[in-house]
Motif scaffolding. Structure first.
Motif, PDB file in Angstrom:
ATOM      1  N   ALA A  93      47.221-104.132 -47.553  1.00 38.63           N
ATOM      2  CA  ALA A  93      47.621-104.719 -48.833  1.00 38.63           C
ATOM      3  C   ALA A  93      48.967-105.415 -48.731  1.00 38.63           C
ATOM      4  O   ALA A  93      49.230-106.381 -49.457  1.00 38.63           O
ATOM      5  CB  ALA A  93      47.668-103.631 -49.907  1.00 38.63           C
ATOM      6  N   ARG A  94      49.820-104.958 -47.808  1.00 38.59           N
ATOM      7  CA  ARG A  94      51.159-105.558 -47.637  1.00 38.59           C
ATOM      8  C   ARG A  94      51.176-106.622 -46.541  1.00 38.59           C
ATOM      9  O   ARG A  94      52.249-107.081 -46.133  1.00 38.59           O
ATOM     10  CB  ARG A  94      52.179-104.459 -47.315  1.00 38.59           C
ATOM     11  N   ASP A  95      49.980-106.999 -46.044  1.00 36.68           N
ATOM     12  CA  ASP A  95      49.857-108.022 -44.998  1.00 36.68           C
ATOM     13  C   ASP A  95      50.567-107.632 -43.708  1.00 36.68           C
ATOM     14  O   ASP A  95      51.014-108.494 -42.948  1.00 36.68           O
ATOM     15  CB  ASP A  95      50.391-109.378 -45.492  1.00 36.68           C
ATOM     16  N   LEU A  96      50.652-106.334 -43.443  1.00 38.44           N
ATOM     17  CA  LEU A  96      51.260-105.864 -42.203  1.00 38.44           C
ATOM     18  C   LEU A  96      50.247-105.811 -41.064  1.00 38.44           C
ATOM     19  O   LEU A  96      50.632-105.737 -39.891  1.00 38.44           O
ATOM     20  CB  LEU A  96      51.886-104.483 -42.403  1.00 38.44           C
ATOM     21  N   ILE A  97      48.959-105.804 -41.399  1.00 36.32           N
ATOM     22  CA  ILE A  97      47.910-105.868 -40.386  1.00 36.32           C
ATOM     23  C   ILE A  97      46.889-106.912 -40.823  1.00 36.32           C
ATOM     24  O   ILE A  97      46.774-107.233 -42.006  1.00 36.32           O
ATOM     25  CB  ILE A  97      47.216-104.498 -40.174  1.00 36.32           C
ATOM     26  N   THR A  98      46.130-107.432 -39.865  1.00 36.87           N
ATOM     27  CA  THR A  98      45.133-108.459 -40.132  1.00 36.87           C
ATOM     28  C   THR A  98      43.838-107.823 -40.619  1.00 36.87           C
ATOM     29  O   THR A  98      43.653-106.600 -40.542  1.00 36.87           O
ATOM     30  CB  THR A  98      44.851-109.276 -38.872  1.00 36.87           C
ATOM     31  N   VAL A  99      42.926-108.666 -41.077  1.00 40.55           N
ATOM     32  CA  VAL A  99      41.629-108.157 -41.509  1.00 40.55           C
ATOM     33  C   VAL A  99      40.881-107.523 -40.334  1.00 40.55           C
ATOM     34  O   VAL A  99      40.185-106.505 -40.503  1.00 40.55           O
ATOM     35  CB  VAL A  99      40.808-109.286 -42.168  1.00 40.55           C
ATOM     36  N   TYR A 122      40.907-100.349 -37.273  1.00 38.94           N
ATOM     37  CA  TYR A 122      41.564 -99.062 -37.506  1.00 38.94           C
ATOM     38  C   TYR A 122      40.752 -98.200 -38.476  1.00 38.94           C
ATOM     39  O   TYR A 122      40.670 -96.976 -38.316  1.00 38.94           O
ATOM     40  CB  TYR A 122      42.969 -99.272 -38.059  1.00 38.94           C
ATOM     41  N   GLY A 123      40.171 -98.847 -39.486  1.00 34.00           N
ATOM     42  CA  GLY A 123      39.387 -98.091 -40.440  1.00 34.00           C
ATOM     43  C   GLY A 123      38.203 -97.397 -39.794  1.00 34.00           C
ATOM     44  O   GLY A 123      37.931 -96.215 -40.035  1.00 34.00           O
ATOM     45  N   MET A 124      37.459 -98.135 -38.949  1.00 33.05           N
ATOM     46  CA  MET A 124      36.308 -97.535 -38.289  1.00 33.05           C
ATOM     47  C   MET A 124      36.749 -96.467 -37.282  1.00 33.05           C
ATOM     48  O   MET A 124      36.084 -95.438 -37.121  1.00 33.05           O
ATOM     49  CB  MET A 124      35.471 -98.616 -37.601  1.00 33.05           C
ATOM     50  N   GLN A 125      37.879 -96.687 -36.618  1.00 35.67           N
ATOM     51  CA  GLN A 125      38.392 -95.662 -35.709  1.00 35.67           C
ATOM     52  C   GLN A 125      38.734 -94.386 -36.471  1.00 35.67           C
ATOM     53  O   GLN A 125      38.559 -93.278 -35.959  1.00 35.67           O
ATOM     54  CB  GLN A 125      39.631 -96.176 -34.973  1.00 35.67           C
ATOM     55  N   MET A 163      36.279-111.574 -41.094  1.00 39.49           N
ATOM     56  CA  MET A 163      36.526-111.008 -39.770  1.00 39.49           C
ATOM     57  C   MET A 163      36.094-111.984 -38.681  1.00 39.49           C
ATOM     58  O   MET A 163      35.234-112.831 -38.893  1.00 39.49           O
ATOM     59  CB  MET A 163      35.767-109.684 -39.601  1.00 39.49           C
ATOM     60  N   SER A 164      36.687-111.803 -37.511  1.00 37.40           N
ATOM     61  CA  SER A 164      36.290-112.627 -36.374  1.00 37.40           C
ATOM     62  C   SER A 164      34.910-112.202 -35.886  1.00 37.40           C
ATOM     63  O   SER A 164      34.454-111.073 -36.118  1.00 37.40           O
ATOM     64  CB  SER A 164      37.299-112.471 -35.240  1.00 37.40           C
ATOM     65  N   THR A 165      34.252-113.125 -35.189  1.00 37.52           N
ATOM     66  CA  THR A 165      32.941-112.826 -34.625  1.00 37.52           C
ATOM     67  C   THR A 165      33.017-111.647 -33.667  1.00 37.52           C
ATOM     68  O   THR A 165      32.122-110.790 -33.637  1.00 37.52           O
ATOM     69  CB  THR A 165      32.388-114.063 -33.901  1.00 37.52           C
ATOM     70  N   GLU A 166      34.113-111.585 -32.898  1.00 36.30           N
ATOM     71  CA  GLU A 166      34.242-110.519 -31.910  1.00 36.30           C
ATOM     72  C   GLU A 166      34.311-109.150 -32.578  1.00 36.30           C
ATOM     73  O   GLU A 166      33.685-108.190 -32.117  1.00 36.30           O
ATOM     74  CB  GLU A 166      35.495-110.749 -31.053  1.00 36.30           C
TER      75      GLU A 166
END
Length: 665
Positions: free
Chosen positions: A411-417, A423-426, A467-470
């Motif tokens: 939400a604070r734009d500290l990480i990318t989508v 990280y969420g799935m991890q 999200m990126s394709t990768e």
């Protein structure tokens, strides 16, 4: 006995009309007498060498090396090195028997006998120059330290009057005040965020070494000029005194501030990454670290009022682990900017990009959960003070769960989508693999228990189309792992190909590029225990950079090599021509090396210098080869093998940050 600093006489420049200067393309003018140079003209002066690292800057003052040497050198094979993206203003001079200007560097006038590199010269190149320079270096005093040692505890303070002392050790966040006069010490060992304030003109001699920690400060008091604070460090590098020996004679830590005239006659004076220097910095060798800035003297006249604004974190934010704090300061000649928590100063903010945005990491784990107030305070060289408005934030190290932390950073734009999804799935599959910042004993704070995994996954993947394709493919293939790869790298001397050599398919020939062999020759890369579809391979071209040797091909096809076993056999080695032969070299002129190869080599050099400045041990040179990545399981754009060896995909779009990533491995 403490001896004052001397004056600098005439530069021994031999006037001559320069007809041409083959080694470097910028404007070359007639040799001119630069006139008398006082020692106060120099910001950085090395007896045997000077190195401005990546993005270092000289705000004012000259840069030079006194002697012509045969090495060893601080960098490369030259006395004076101006690193990638480093800047020296047009009003300053760069001086050295041999000078290298690395890619993206800019300088004014250059006085040298040997100029190389891809940097830009805005002034003139003056040659020939007589070395050693006709200079009078500062006197080297005889140190007579005392026997009284000091060990200032963390956060404590010490006041010293003039005198002779032993070791001065100050632990993190301590402060030392020198009232002024003549001082002698055996050694300085200062921790992180330690301040040394000198209240009156002083001469300080340290018989051994000076070592200051991160965000430390050695500065004169209000009304005392940098040239009135003289710090002489007599120690040498390590046990041998060689240029590469450690620890260095005088090391000022990352983000440190030094306002003084510093002289290290027997070793290296090192201003580390993002350090700020005001005054003069002299030594047998002098290194100005990545992003560090040196200013010879401050402009005269009153400074405008300071305006300070705290940018991040914002009002009401929940903070945890290490938080980045940013403040914007409007003013001139900023001495330092400090962070205050509940009114107490806890550290210094730095301005690494020179855009008046000051940044520091705040370790919130030192505080209990609850509301605290933050503010930033700035002071300039004239002693003017500016303080930001106070901002209330909530410390949540105990109360914020894993999902809360990841979602807060997104939400604070500290990480990318992509990072949010990864990280969420991890967090759902293997939270132990998460960055330490997200460690918590529960997933969400509301219940204190693990939430429904399916619902959490939908939350983390809510921006699927962005999200990126990768990353999307990685989510689909969660759970698959690539096995380990083991190989050896041994580049042979060029060998001739038999008549089976395949024809070229690119329209170029090896003769079009000076780094390439004839089409009937090749550098052969053999491996042991590596998958056959990838290696062995052959390469026609080899381009050498400071810390990388890059192998690449002009022609595609097959190179036939004789393997010396019993009986000898002939084996085919595949060659992949470069995908992009564009050679604009950022100036339209080209340098007969494809831009893609330049980019790989230069990015590897940049990465090497960054990791070197951070203290990592690494090989002096990395062997790199460029070819099609046909390894199974959709290999990434590059990977590392023992040797050392790095392979990059034959795709010019992958080289912006990939060399730095692979070298880190």
């Amino acid at each position: 006995m403490v001896v004052g600093f001397g004056r600098l006489g005439m530069l021994g420049i031999v006037a001559a009309l320069v007809i041409s200067f083959v080694a470097f393309p910028p404007t070359v003018a007639e040799a001119v007498d630069p006139g008398a140079l006082d020692i106060t003209d120099f910001a950085v002066l090395g007896v045997d060498g000077v190195y401005l690292k990546q993005n270092a800057s000289i705000v004012s003052g000259d840069v030079g090396a006194v002697n012509a040497t045969s090495g060893p050198y601080l960098a490369g094979s030259q006395e004076t090195t101006i690193g990638v993206g480093a800047t020296v203003p047009g009003t300053s001079r760069v001086i050295g028997d041999s000078v290298k200007l690395k890619q993206g560097s800019t300088v004014g006038d250059v006085y040298t006998n040997d100029l190389s590199g891809d940097g830009a010269v805005s002034g003139s190149v003056i040659t020939p120059v007589s070395f050693p320079l006709d200079v009078t270096l500062p006197a080297v005093p005889i140190a007579q330290p005392g026997s009284t040692d000091f060990d200032v505890a963390q956060g404590d303070s010490l006041v010293l009057d003039t005198g002779s002392y032993g070791l001065l050790k100050a632990r993190n966040d301590a402060s030392v005040t020198l009232t002024g006069g003549t001082y002698e010490f055996s050694e300085w060992d200062l921790g992180d965020r330690v301040t040394v304030d000198v209240l009156a003109p002083s001469q300080i001699v340290v018989a051994g070494r000076v070592d200051t920690g991160t965000n430390s400060a050695v500065t004169p008091g209000v009304g005392v000029e940098p040239f009135e604070l003289e710090l002489t460090v007599l120690g040498q590098n390590g046990n041998s005194g060689n240029v590469g020996a450690t620890p260095k004679a005088a090391k000022f830590g990352i983000g440190s501030t030094v306002s003084a005239t510093v002289w290290a006659p027997n070793g290296t004076l090192w201003l580390r990454q993002n350090a700020q220097g005001l005054g003069q910095f002299m030594g047998r060798w002098v290194t100005v670290g990545i992003g560090a800035a040196v200013e010879r003297s401050a402009d005269e006249g009153p400074n405008p009022p300071l305006s300070v604004e705290l940018l991040t974190p914002t009002l009401g934010t929940t903070v945890f682990h290490l938080e980045t704090v940013q403040a914007r300061v409007s003013g001139e000649q900023i001495l330092n900017v400090e962070l205050r928590v509940d009114g107490v100063a806890i550290g210094v903010l730095a301005d690494p990009d020179g855009d008046a945005t000051y940044t520091a990491e705040w370790d919130t784990r030192a505080y209990s959960d609850g509301t605290v107030s933050l503010e930033a305070a700035a002071v300039d060289w004239a002693g003017n003070l500016g303080v930001s408005d106070s901002v209330a934030v909530t410390v949540g190290n105990e109360s914020a769960g894993i999902a809360d932390r990841i979602s807060s950073d997104y939400a604070r734009d500290l990480i990318t989508v992509d990072e949010y999804a990864t990280y969420g799935m991890q967090s759902l599959m293997n939270a132990d693999d998460l960055p330490e910042r997200y460690f918590s004993s529960f997933l969400v704070s509301e219940s204190g228990e693990r939430a429904d995994g399916t619902q959490a996954a939908l939350t983390f993947l809510k921006d699927w189309n962005q999200m990126s394709t990768e990353v999307r493919q990685g989510v689909i293939e969660l759970g698959t792992l690539d096995g380990p790869v083991i190989g050896e790298f041994t580049p042979d001397e060029p060998v001739a190909a038999p008549a089976q050599q395949a024809a070229a398919t690119t329209g170029f020939t090896s003769a079009d590029f000076p780094d390439c062999l004839e089409k009937t020759e090749s550098y052969v890369i053999r491996t042991i225990g590596f998958p056959a579809p990838v290696l062995p391979k052959a390469f026609e071209c080899r381009t050498v950079f400071d810390h990388a040797t890059v192998y690449w091909n002009v022609n595609s096809g097959t190179f036939w090599d004789v393997v010396q076993i019993v009986p000898p056999i002939v084996v085919p080695l595949r060659k992949d021509s470069l995908a992009d032969f564009s050679d604009n070299d950022n100036s339209g002129a080209g340098n007969l090396v494809p831009d893609y190869i330049d980019r790989i080599g230069n990015q590897t050099d940049i990465a090497w210098e960054v990791y070197d400045d951070m203290g990592y041990s690494q090989p002096e040179s990395m062997n790199v080869y460029v070819s099609e990545l046909d390894y199974t399981n959709d290999a990434p754009g590059g990977f590392v093998l023992p040797g050392p060896l790095v392979q990059f995909d034959n795709d010019s779009a992958t080289t912006e940050y990939l060399p730095r990533h692979e070298l880190f491995h």
